[in-house]
Design an enzyme around this catalytic site. Sequence first.
Site, PDB file in Angstrom:
ATOM      1  N   ASP A 106      44.505  45.556  40.074  1.00 38.87           N
ATOM      2  CA  ASP A 106      43.894  45.769  38.760  1.00 38.87           C
ATOM      3  C   ASP A 106      43.616  47.251  38.522  1.00 38.87           C
ATOM      4  OD1 ASP A 106      42.482  45.594  36.387  1.00 38.87           O
ATOM      5  OD2 ASP A 106      41.321  43.853  37.017  1.00 38.87           O
TER       6      ASP A 106
ATOM      7  N   HIS B  78      49.836  39.336  30.481  1.00 36.33           N
ATOM      8  CA  HIS B  78      48.771  40.325  30.272  1.00 36.33           C
ATOM      9  C   HIS B  78      49.325  41.748  30.287  1.00 36.33           C
ATOM     10  CE1 HIS B  78      44.732  42.071  30.543  1.00 36.33           C
ATOM     11  NE2 HIS B  78      45.211  42.876  31.482  1.00 36.33           N
TER      12      HIS B  78
END
Length: 412
Positions: free
Chosen positions: A231, A322
């Site tokens: 991330d 995403h």
Amino acid sequence: MSEFSQSETQEPRPAVSRRGFLVSAGLATGVAAVGVGTGYAVAQAEAAQKAASGDLGQQKVPFYGKHQAGIETPSQAYGTFLGWKLKPSTDREGAIRMMRLLTDDAARLTQGVPALPDNDPYLALNPARLTATFGFGPSFFTKLGLESKIPTGFAELPTFSIDKLKPEFSGGDLVIQVGSDDPLSLSHAVRQLTRTARSFATILWSQSGFTSTPGAKPEGQTGRNLFGQVDGTVNPRTAEEFDAQVWAQGSPRWFDGGTSLVLRRIAMNLDTWDKLDEGSKELSVGRKLSNGAPLTGVNEFDPPNLAAKSDNGLPVIPSFAHMRRARTDDVTQKFLRRPLNYDEGINSDGSPNVGLLFAAYMANVSHQFVPVQQRLADLDLLNTWTTPIGSAVFALPPGCQPGGFIGEGLLS
């Protein structure tokens, strides 16, 4: 370089002496300025190397400089965000006193020197890359009559369809962001800064999180969130990229060298996420879980091929992934991400109370963050397992020099 005497370190002065001296004579912390640090990627590697060598506790991040620390600083293992509401009695002069005192606290604590006063001074001696960063919410400007000095593009976020925001995680006049690689040093610093701030403001919320300890993940790899995803891959890495994406360029002039923080608290549903197989998880993100590489690549930082098709003619990286929804080649929509995971135990139904403190930093909230968040709200398969439950924005002033204080250009 000025030095603190042993008595200052171990026998703190009464609070009245500290406050009287700082407010009447100006800020004088006795912590000397330190030179500009190395680039982000180099600093990140150095932090991991020093952690492995065992001297992590003595690492210090310079407090003074053009920019506040805790932004370009490679992410520490632990972090806490404190949101505050100014007391009705705190006017502009009160805000100046508050920021003088908070600056003094931070300048000392980040260098391994106890705040004045500090009833537990030995807890301050191992900062472990401690940083303290300060920022002001939109209501800070309106309450103090500073509307004409609001930075360009800085405003409350619009309402997004995916939001289920809770007041106990949202808003605020003032934010104090504290980070460290040692949870004990972090806790002590939060306590000292809170003791100062509560004379001028009331606490609204406190949010804490964590990421990988330096040296505890593969060299060069970005940290993971609790979905197991890497991330924060697409981040500025060079000074030029930070100048273009993160640091404000004098609009207004007092904000030159500052940045804006968007803090979003995102709850994760691990129970339903865990029902997916690895392939389904990767399709929802657009990256491989093994190392964060795009589904069209081999390594984490390989550029994705968004035009690639599978044998059945479908995009390798789906339209709902995403990564595809967040990605942009428009430099005006790129920004820095410093996410922290949170884990607050088990809910009454037995499900994990976990999620992400998504902290993003940019020069212009309206132009950089809002378009990206709108695309994610419109179509992002990860919304199936995530829910934003907190949101706040803050303008983080530039750094300061010895004798000055954070926010001086705005308040003085």
